[in-house]
Design a protein around this motif. Structure first.
Motif, PDB file in Angstrom:
ATOM      1  N   THR A 133      -3.617  -1.746  -9.284  1.00 20.15           N
ATOM      2  CA  THR A 133      -4.959  -2.000  -9.548  1.00 20.15           C
ATOM      3  C   THR A 133      -5.991  -1.919  -8.446  1.00 20.15           C
ATOM      4  OG1 THR A 133      -4.774  -4.326  -8.601  1.00 20.15           O
ATOM      5  CG2 THR A 133      -4.370  -4.223 -11.007  1.00 20.15           C
ATOM      6  N   VAL A 134      -5.395  -1.326  -7.376  1.00 17.68           N
ATOM      7  CA  VAL A 134      -6.083  -1.008  -5.979  1.00 17.68           C
ATOM      8  C   VAL A 134      -6.857   0.315  -6.330  1.00 17.68           C
ATOM      9  CG1 VAL A 134      -6.212  -0.734  -3.771  1.00 17.68           C
ATOM     10  CG2 VAL A 134      -5.039  -2.733  -4.572  1.00 17.68           C
ATOM     11  N   ARG A 135      -8.064   0.696  -6.429  1.00 20.96           N
ATOM     12  CA  ARG A 135      -8.581   1.938  -6.454  1.00 20.96           C
ATOM     13  C   ARG A 135      -9.158   2.518  -5.290  1.00 20.96           C
ATOM     14  NH1 ARG A 135     -13.300   2.354  -8.751  1.00 20.96           N
ATOM     15  NH2 ARG A 135     -13.888   0.073  -8.506  1.00 20.96           N
ATOM     16  N   HIS A 136      -9.510   1.619  -4.290  1.00 23.42           N
ATOM     17  CA  HIS A 136      -9.949   1.991  -2.964  1.00 23.42           C
ATOM     18  C   HIS A 136      -9.621   1.204  -1.843  1.00 23.42           C
ATOM     19  CE1 HIS A 136     -13.004   4.467  -5.058  1.00 23.42           C
ATOM     20  NE2 HIS A 136     -13.435   3.512  -5.566  1.00 23.42           N
ATOM     21  N   VAL A 137      -9.200   1.800  -0.629  1.00 23.93           N
ATOM     22  CA  VAL A 137      -8.842   1.141   0.336  1.00 23.93           C
ATOM     23  C   VAL A 137     -10.013   1.565   1.586  1.00 23.93           C
ATOM     24  CG1 VAL A 137      -7.007   1.034   2.501  1.00 23.93           C
ATOM     25  CG2 VAL A 137      -6.474   1.246  -0.055  1.00 23.93           C
ATOM     26  N   VAL A 138     -10.524   0.820   2.124  1.00 29.73           N
ATOM     27  CA  VAL A 138     -11.721   0.811   3.128  1.00 29.73           C
ATOM     28  C   VAL A 138     -11.158   0.385   4.391  1.00 29.73           C
ATOM     29  CG1 VAL A 138     -14.362   0.256   3.665  1.00 29.73           C
ATOM     30  CG2 VAL A 138     -13.577   0.289   1.091  1.00 29.73           C
ATOM     31  N   VAL A 139     -11.145   1.303   5.365  1.00 33.16           N
ATOM     32  CA  VAL A 139     -10.506   0.921   6.645  1.00 33.16           C
ATOM     33  C   VAL A 139     -11.909   0.569   7.506  1.00 33.16           C
ATOM     34  CG1 VAL A 139      -9.519   1.850   8.557  1.00 33.16           C
ATOM     35  CG2 VAL A 139      -8.696   2.474   6.432  1.00 33.16           C
ATOM     36  N   MET A 140     -11.556  -0.675   8.260  1.00 33.49           N
ATOM     37  CA  MET A 140     -12.476  -1.323   9.162  1.00 33.49           C
ATOM     38  C   MET A 140     -12.013  -0.967  10.737  1.00 33.49           C
ATOM     39  SD  MET A 140     -13.395  -4.762   7.357  1.00 33.49           S
ATOM     40  CE  MET A 140     -11.733  -5.522   7.260  1.00 33.49           C
ATOM     41  N   ASP A 141     -12.589  -0.064  11.392  1.00 36.15           N
ATOM     42  CA  ASP A 141     -12.005   0.348  12.645  1.00 36.15           C
ATOM     43  C   ASP A 141     -12.006  -0.527  13.779  1.00 36.15           C
ATOM     44  OD1 ASP A 141     -11.041   1.935  14.784  1.00 36.15           O
ATOM     45  OD2 ASP A 141     -12.315   3.799  14.297  1.00 36.15           O
ATOM     46  N   ASP A 142     -10.967  -1.306  14.130  1.00 37.96           N
ATOM     47  CA  ASP A 142     -11.222  -2.208  15.029  1.00 37.96           C
ATOM     48  C   ASP A 142     -10.714  -1.644  16.327  1.00 37.96           C
ATOM     49  OD1 ASP A 142      -8.473  -1.764  14.661  1.00 37.96           O
ATOM     50  OD2 ASP A 142      -7.919  -3.810  14.035  1.00 37.96           O
ATOM     51  N   GLY A 143     -10.679  -0.509  16.707  1.00 36.89           N
ATOM     52  CA  GLY A 143     -10.417   0.187  18.096  1.00 36.89           C
ATOM     53  C   GLY A 143      -8.842   0.691  17.983  1.00 36.89           C
ATOM     54  N   ALA A 144      -8.156   0.394  17.114  1.00 33.66           N
ATOM     55  CA  ALA A 144      -6.726   0.905  17.106  1.00 33.66           C
ATOM     56  C   ALA A 144      -6.569   2.400  16.910  1.00 33.66           C
ATOM     57  CB  ALA A 144      -5.997   0.005  15.982  1.00 33.66           C
ATOM     58  N   THR A 145      -5.576   2.953  17.300  1.00 38.35           N
ATOM     59  CA  THR A 145      -5.436   4.387  17.292  1.00 38.35           C
ATOM     60  C   THR A 145      -4.386   4.870  16.022  1.00 38.35           C
ATOM     61  OG1 THR A 145      -3.754   4.156  18.835  1.00 38.35           O
ATOM     62  CG2 THR A 145      -5.778   4.826  19.768  1.00 38.35           C
ATOM     63  N   THR A 146      -4.147   3.760  15.363  1.00 34.67           N
ATOM     64  CA  THR A 146      -3.288   3.946  14.208  1.00 34.67           C
ATOM     65  C   THR A 146      -4.017   5.387  13.179  1.00 34.67           C
ATOM     66  OG1 THR A 146      -2.985   1.682  14.193  1.00 34.67           O
ATOM     67  CG2 THR A 146      -2.116   2.904  12.224  1.00 34.67           C
ATOM     68  N   GLU A 147      -2.864   6.045  12.961  1.00 41.21           N
ATOM     69  CA  GLU A 147      -3.299   7.352  12.002  1.00 41.21           C
ATOM     70  C   GLU A 147      -3.508   6.763  10.623  1.00 41.21           C
ATOM     71  OE1 GLU A 147      -1.414  11.909  11.080  1.00 41.21           O
ATOM     72  OE2 GLU A 147      -0.422  10.473  12.465  1.00 41.21           O
TER      73      GLU A 147
END
Length: 557
Positions: A133-147
Motif C-alpha cells: 500500500t506504500v506509494r512514497h517514502v519521504v526521508v527526513m535527514d537527521d544528519g546520518a550518513t546512511t546511503e
C-alpha cells in the motif's frame, strides 16, 4: 432546554492557531546526529502548513494513514500537526519491532506514505516490497550518513517542503497536476492518529485517537495535580514519539506555550544529561530504564530548574527513586496508563491527607500510580464481574472509562473481550484503590512481561523458543531487573541427552523476534510445573525464582 454556547471543535488546528498567535516566539530544540537545530513554534506551525500542501501534492487521500518511522524531532512534531489537521491519520510506528510485526502493522493500517528518519532507512527499506500500500517514502535527514536507495519512491522532506513553498500559488506541480485542495473541515470526533499496542496472545491492535481525545488529554497534562505543564516550562519528552503520541507531551507543550526539547537520535544517557542541563529543562518523562541509565551522569551536570521527573511504563524501583532524590532533590513521580487511554490514567501526587508523612513515605507514595486524572473514571471488579470495594486492600481487575479512553480497536469486530458490555475498558491489571482514589497495581491478569516500558508476549516468545529442535516444553515469566523493570526468563525442558545453553537459544531466536525480547537467562528444567488442571503453573515458577530455589535437576544457564 439546550445551552447557548458556541459549537467549536476540539481539534489539532486549534492547538496550531494558539501556538502561532500566542507562543510563536517559544522554542523547539532538536538534537541531531551532529548538533542541534532550533526553531520557534511559529516556524514549526508554518512548516506544518506547508507540509499539508506536500500531502496534497503527493495525492494522499483524506482519511488515509500516514506512517512515521522517526525519533523525537521537530519534523516529527510537524507531522503530528499537519497530518491530522489535513484530515489524514497519523500512524506512528515503533522501529524497534522485528520485521514480521512491522510489515503486518503497516499492512493492517494500509499506510499510504511513510516518513522516515534517514538513520532509520535501513530498518524500513528492506521491507518495502512487503508493503504494497506504500506509494512514497519521504526521508527526513537527521544528519546520518546512511546511503539512500536510488528509487523514484524516495523523496527528500526538505525538498518537498521547499517546493510546496515555492509553488504555493501555482496551478500544478510535478507530483500532482491538479491545484491543491481547499482546506479540509475536520470534525472533533474524526480520527487523528493511530498507535498499535504490543501483541499479547495475538496480533497487535490499533488504537484510533480522535482530535477531541488528543486535545482533552493535552489539557489534562496542564492540570496542577497532573503534570502542571505551563508556559514557564521547558519540556523534554524522552518517551518516544512513535508510541502513544509521546504521552501527549508535544501537544501539551504547544497548548501551554512551553519550550520543547527533543533528543532526536541522541539517546545515550550522556547526551540526555547534557540536554537536561544545557536547556535548563524543568519537566521530563520516560521509563525507569532511562532514569537508571542517567544515574551515573547526574553528578556531572547541574539541574537547578528541574521540578518534575515522571516515570511510567513499568514499576518504579524504590532504590532508583531514592538515588534520584539524593542526587537532584527531585522526587520521581510515578504514573500509570495504557495505549488505549491516550495514555495517562493515573499520576502520583501528594494530597492534603498526606501532609504528615515523612520524606521516605512521601517518596514511596509518589512511586505509586496515584489517583485517576480528571475526566477518567476507574472501577474494580472481581472474577465474576462484581464491584470491589475501594478499601486499599482488596484487589480487582482495573477498568477504565472516559473521553480519552478507547471504545474499540481499529479494524476489529465490535464486542472484543477487552471491553465490558457497558463500555468500560478492561486493563488486564489487578489493582487496589483506596478511599482517596489512589491506585496500586498488584499484578497483571495476563502473563505479559513489561521490559523498558514495552510489552513482551510470553505466549509468542514461548512459541518461538519451541521452534528450537532441542526444546520440548517452554514457559516464560517476567523477573525483576534493575535497569529494564522486567526481563523474560525462559524455562525450558529439552530433548533427553541434548545440551542447550543460553547462548545457543539466543542465537536461535536472533532474527525471529525483536532483539530486546530475547531472554538473558535460561532455566533448563527436568519438567515444567503444572496446576491440577494440567496448565503450566507460572505462579510456581515465579515463587521458585523469588526464592532462588531451582527445582531438583534444574540448570541455570
Amino acid at each position: 432546554m439546550r445551552a447557548l454556547m458556541q459549537d467549536r471543535p476540539l481539534d489539532i488546528a486549534t492547538l496550531m492557531r494558539r501556538a502561532e498567535s500566542t507562543f510563536g516566539h517559544k522554542r523547539v530544540v532538536t538534537a541531531t546526529v551532529d548538533g542541534e537545530t532550533v526553531a520557534t513554534w511559529r516556524q514549526v506551525v508554518a512548516r506544518a502548513r506547508r507540509l499539508v500542501g506536500v500531502l496534497d501534492r503527493l495525492r494522499v487521500p483524506r482519511r488515509a494513514r500516514v506512517g512515521t518511522f522517526g525519533w523525537n524531532s521537530q519534523r516529527h512534531v510537524e507531522l503530528y500537526l499537519a497530518v491530522p489537521a489535513s484530515g489524514r491519520v497519523l500512524h506512528t510506528l515503533n522501529h524497534r519491532l522485528f520485521a514480521a510485526e512491522l510489515t503486518w502493522i503497516v499492512a493492517d493500517a494500509a499506510d499510504d506514505v511513510l516518513f522516515v528518519d534517514r538513520s532509520l532507512i535501513g530498518v524500513v527499506w528492506p521491507l518495502i516490497d512487503q508493503l504494497p500500500t506504500v506509494r512514497h517514502v519521504v526521508v527526513m535527514d537527521d544528519g546520518a550518513t546512511t546511503e539512500l536507495p536510488d528509487d523514484p519512491r524516495i523523496h527528500d522532506y526538505e525538498t518537498l517542503l521547499a517546493d510546496a513553498d515555492a509553488d504555493a500559488d501555482a496551478d500544478a506541480d510535478a507530483l500532482a497536476p491538479d491545484a491543491p485542495a481547499a482546506p479540509v473541515v475536520v470534525d472533533e470526533n474524526d480520527a487523528a492518529s493511530l498507535c498499535y499496542t504490543s501483541g499479547t496472545t495475538g496480533r497487535p491492535r490499533g488504537v484510533l485517537y480522535s482530535h477531541r481525545s488528543i486535545v482533552l488529554h493535552a489539557l489534562l497534562l496542564l492540570g496542577a495535580d497532573t503534570f502542571a505543564i505551563s508556559e514557564r516550562d521547558v519540556v523534554l519528552p524522552v518517551v518516544p514519539m512513535f508510541h502513544v503520541n509521546a504521552w501527549g507531551l508535544p501537544y501539551a507543550a504547544m497548548l501551554a506555550g512551553a519550550d520543547l526539547v527533543l533528543p532526536g537520535p541522541a539517546m545515550s544517557p550522556a547526551a540526555l544529561a547534557g540536554q537536561l542541563s544545557r536547556h535548563r529543562v524543568t519537566f521530563t518523562a520516560g521509563v525507569p530504564a532511562i532514569w537508571q541509565g542517567l544515574l551515573p551522569h547526574l553528578a556531572e551536570v547541574d539541574l537547578p530548574d528541574l521540578r518534575m521527573v515522571v516515570s511510567g511504563g513499568s514499576a518504579l524501583p524504590a532504590p532508583l527513586a531514592q538515588a534520584w532524590h539524593d542526587r537532584t532533590g527531585v522526587m520521581i513521580t510515578s504514573s500509570w496508563g495504557m495505549t488505549e487511554a491516550s495514555p495517562l490514567v493515573a499520576c502520583g501526587r501528594l494530597a492534603t491527607v498526606h501532609d504528615g508523612l515523612d520524606e521516605p513515605a512521601r517518596r514511596a507514595l509518589l512511586a505509586t500510580p496515584g489517583p485517576a486524572v480528571p475526566l477518567t473514571e476507574l472501577r474494580l471488579v472481581d472474577a465474576d464481574g462484581n464491584p470491589v470495594d475501594h478499601d486499599g486492600r482488596t484487589p480487582g481487575e482495573l477498568q477504565l472509562a472516559g473521553p480519552t479512553i478507547a471504545s474499540g480497536y481499529f479494524g476489529a469486530e465490535p464486542g472484543t473481550s477487552s471491553f465490558t458490555a457497558d463500555g468500560w475498558l478492561r486493563s488486564g491489571d489487578l489493582a487496589t484503590i483506596d478511599a482517596h482514589g489512589y491506585v496500586r497495581i498488584v499484578d497483571r491478569v495476563k502473563d505479559l512481561v513489561k521490559s523498558g516500558g514495552e510489552w513482551i508476549s510470553s505466549v509468542q516468545l514461548e512459541h518461538e523458543i519451541l521452534t528450537h529442535p532441542d526444546v520440548v516444553e517452554a514457559a516464560v515469566i517476567g523477573i525483576p531487573d534493575d535497569r529494564w523493570g522486567e526481563r523474560p526468563l525462559a524455562c525450558v525442558v529439552t530433548v533427553p541427552g541434548s545440551v542447550l545453553d543460553a547462548a545457543a537459544l539466543r542465537a536461535h531466536l536472533t532474527g525471529r523476534i525483536a532483539s530486546w525480547w530475547i531472554p538473558d537467562q535460561v532455566w533448563v528444567l527436568p519438567e515444567i510445573p503444572r496446576a491440577p488442571t494440567g496448565k503450566v503453573s507460572k505462579v510456581a515458577l515465579r515463587e521458585r525464582y523469588a526464592a532462588r530455589a531451582h527445582p531438583p535437576g534444574a540448570v541455570d544457564r
